[in-house]
Structures are given as C-alpha cells and as structure tokens.
Write a protein that holds these residues in place. Structure first.
Motif, short mmCIF file in Angstrom:
data_model
loop_
_atom_site.label_atom_id
_atom_site.label_comp_id
_atom_site.label_asym_id
_atom_site.label_seq_id
_atom_site.Cartn_x
_atom_site.Cartn_y
_atom_site.Cartn_z
N GLU A 49 -8.40 -9.22 -2.21
CA GLU A 49 -7.28 -8.38 -2.16
C GLU A 49 -7.32 -7.17 -1.15
OE1 GLU A 49 -6.25 -6.54 -5.96
OE2 GLU A 49 -5.63 -8.48 -6.60
N GLU A 50 -8.82 -6.79 -0.89
CA GLU A 50 -9.19 -5.72 -0.06
C GLU A 50 -8.97 -5.99 1.26
OE1 GLU A 50 -9.44 -2.78 -1.30
OE2 GLU A 50 -10.10 -2.94 -3.31
N TYR A 51 -9.20 -7.26 1.55
CA TYR A 51 -8.75 -7.86 2.94
C TYR A 51 -7.34 -7.89 3.22
CZ TYR A 51 -8.82 -10.82 6.98
OH TYR A 51 -8.51 -11.28 8.16
N ALA A 52 -6.69 -8.23 2.19
CA ALA A 52 -5.18 -8.08 2.39
C ALA A 52 -4.64 -6.68 2.54
CB ALA A 52 -4.31 -8.53 1.11
N HIS A 53 -5.21 -5.79 1.88
CA HIS A 53 -4.85 -4.29 2.18
C HIS A 53 -5.26 -4.06 3.82
CE1 HIS A 53 -5.99 -3.09 -2.36
NE2 HIS A 53 -4.74 -3.81 -2.13
N ALA A 54 -6.42 -4.54 4.19
CA ALA A 54 -6.73 -4.35 5.52
C ALA A 54 -5.58 -4.80 6.69
CB ALA A 54 -8.10 -4.88 5.90
N MET A 55 -5.41 -5.95 6.22
CA MET A 55 -4.10 -6.61 6.97
C MET A 55 -2.81 -6.10 6.95
SD MET A 55 -5.74 -8.76 8.34
CE MET A 55 -4.44 -9.45 9.43
N LYS A 56 -2.49 -5.32 5.83
CA LYS A 56 -1.14 -4.55 5.76
C LYS A 56 -1.22 -3.34 6.74
CE LYS A 56 0.61 -4.43 1.08
NZ LYS A 56 2.10 -4.73 1.22
N ILE A 57 -2.45 -2.67 6.80
CA ILE A 57 -2.56 -1.64 7.80
C ILE A 57 -2.47 -2.10 9.26
CG2 ILE A 57 -3.70 0.51 8.44
CD1 ILE A 57 -5.09 0.26 5.54
N TYR A 58 -3.22 -3.41 9.38
CA TYR A 58 -3.12 -3.96 10.75
C TYR A 58 -1.68 -4.08 11.11
CZ TYR A 58 -4.15 -7.87 13.74
OH TYR A 58 -4.06 -8.90 14.75
N ASP A 59 -1.10 -4.72 10.26
CA ASP A 59 0.36 -5.09 10.50
C ASP A 59 1.18 -3.89 11.01
OD1 ASP A 59 0.17 -7.90 10.46
OD2 ASP A 59 0.89 -8.06 8.52
N HIS A 60 0.95 -2.94 10.30
CA HIS A 60 1.84 -1.49 10.28
C HIS A 60 1.33 -0.86 11.63
CE1 HIS A 60 3.54 2.45 9.45
NE2 HIS A 60 2.51 3.10 9.91
N VAL A 61 0.16 -0.95 12.13
CA VAL A 61 -0.16 -0.13 13.54
C VAL A 61 0.43 -1.03 14.36
CG1 VAL A 61 -2.35 -0.04 14.84
CG2 VAL A 61 -2.67 0.48 12.47
N LEU A 120 2.66 4.37 3.48
CA LEU A 120 1.62 4.73 2.50
C LEU A 120 1.61 4.79 1.05
CD1 LEU A 120 -0.30 7.18 4.84
CD2 LEU A 120 -1.24 5.09 4.17
N ASN A 121 2.90 4.87 0.79
CA ASN A 121 3.27 5.20 -0.54
C ASN A 121 2.83 3.93 -1.41
OD1 ASN A 121 4.88 7.43 -0.62
ND2 ASN A 121 6.61 6.57 -0.18
N TRP A 122 2.75 2.86 -0.86
CA TRP A 122 2.48 1.70 -1.49
C TRP A 122 0.85 1.70 -1.94
CZ3 TRP A 122 -1.37 -2.17 -1.12
CH2 TRP A 122 -1.32 -3.24 -1.72
N PHE A 123 0.24 2.36 -0.99
CA PHE A 123 -1.21 2.39 -1.15
C PHE A 123 -1.56 3.69 -2.18
CE2 PHE A 123 -1.35 0.20 2.67
CZ PHE A 123 -2.65 -0.70 2.70
N VAL A 124 -0.77 4.67 -2.07
CA VAL A 124 -0.75 5.54 -3.40
C VAL A 124 -0.62 4.85 -4.62
CG1 VAL A 124 0.04 7.80 -4.38
CG2 VAL A 124 -0.21 7.41 -1.72
N GLU A 125 0.37 4.04 -4.97
CA GLU A 125 0.46 3.48 -6.04
C GLU A 125 -0.47 2.38 -6.27
OE1 GLU A 125 4.24 2.52 -6.98
OE2 GLU A 125 5.22 4.47 -6.38
N GLU A 126 -0.90 1.78 -5.42
CA GLU A 126 -2.00 0.58 -5.56
C GLU A 126 -3.12 1.41 -5.95
OE1 GLU A 126 -1.96 -2.45 -5.53
OE2 GLU A 126 -4.10 -2.98 -5.33
#
Ligand SMILES: [Fe+2]
Ligand SMILES: [Fe+2]
Length: 164
Positions: A49-61, A120-126
């Motif tokens: 899951e943490e790796y998936a979080h990193a990838m979410k940010i990767y895609d956003h950048v 970042l809202n998604w991350f705040v909720e997560e």
C-alpha cells in the motif's frame, strides 16, 4: 505547471512513502522471526500500500508537468523489542507521515496550488484511516497481554487482511 518548491516537497514525500514501504517490509521480516506469520502478512500488504501511495504522488508530479527525482532510501530499523513494540513503532511512524502530509497541504495553500491541494485530500483522509488501524492493533495486542492462545487467534486474524 508545478512550482519548484512543491515539486521538491512532493519528491521528498515519494521518498517517505517508499521508506514506509521498506519499514513495513522490515517489520514483516521481523514478525517472520517471531513465527507470527499473520502479522508478517499484514505488514507485507501494508508495504504494498505504501508503495502505491508513492506511485500516486509520482503520477501527480508528472500530470502537473513536474519531474520525479528519486533519492536514496534509508535503511529501516530491523529489530524491535517484541511484537507490541513493532506495532507501536508503526503507529508512531503513521503519525509522523500525517504531519508530513499536513505540511504539504500548508505549502499548497501558501503557493495557492489548488490542484495539489485537492490531490492531497485523499492523503489526509487516508492518514485518518492509517492512524486508526495502526492504533487499533496496538490496543488489541495490549488487551491480549501475555495470553498465548489469544495471540495465536489474533495472528490468524491479522493474516486475513486483504489488499485494498
Ligand atoms: Fe502512505
Ligand atoms: Fe501509511
């Protein structure tokens, strides 16, 4: 276009998420040594899951026209004082990550970067969920105390956690 300060901060968060993945994998490996295979399975799922979080940010950048720059990943802790200590360490780590996410939101506000703010809202909720579940397992293991029977059953439950 992504502001350079925001880009740098998001790159740092990618590193923190990948470090989180590494830390939880290390925790999984530690639980294997305690023969708590359910705990180990739980943290292997968490590591993914943490790796998936990193990838979410990767895609956003990239979506925002920024550049991802990967840094070295620090060596995670490899030993803990016992099963409960490992769970407590995970809870503390999630609190640290929440603070880091909040700082990113502050920066997005300061830079009036509305799209990163919304992202970042998604991350705040997560993080609310992450802290809640990390604390819940600490509380359960504290209730179990020294009971081997209960620990056996709890380990079995931990192993049932499926990937989200
Ligand atoms: Fe995360
Ligand atoms: Fe997390």
């Amino acid at each position: 276009m992504l502001n350079a300060k925001m880009e740098k901060a998001l790159n740092e968060q990618i590193n923190k998420e990948i470090f989180s993945s590494y830390l939880y994998l290390s925790l999984a490996a530690y639980y294997e040594t305690l023969n708590l295979s359910g705990f180990a399975a739980y943290y292997k799922v968490q590591a993914n899951e943490e790796y998936a979080h990193a990838m979410k940010i990767y895609d956003h950048v990239h979506t925002r026209g920024g550049k991802v720059e990967l840094e070295a990943i620090a060596k995670p802790q490899v030993e803990w004082a016992g099963a409960l200590d490992g769970l407590k360490a995970a809870f503390e780590h999630e609190q640290f990550i929440s603070k880091s996410i909040f700082s990113l939101v502050d920066l997005a506000n300061e830079l009036k970067d509305h799209s990163t703010n919304t992202f970042l809202n998604w991350f705040v909720e997560e993080q609310i969920e992450e802290e809640e579940s990390a604390l819940a397992v600490v509380t359960k293991l504290e209730m179990i105390g020294e009971s081997k029977n209960s620990l056996y059953l709890f380990d079995r439950d931990m192993g049932k956690r499926a990937a989200k």
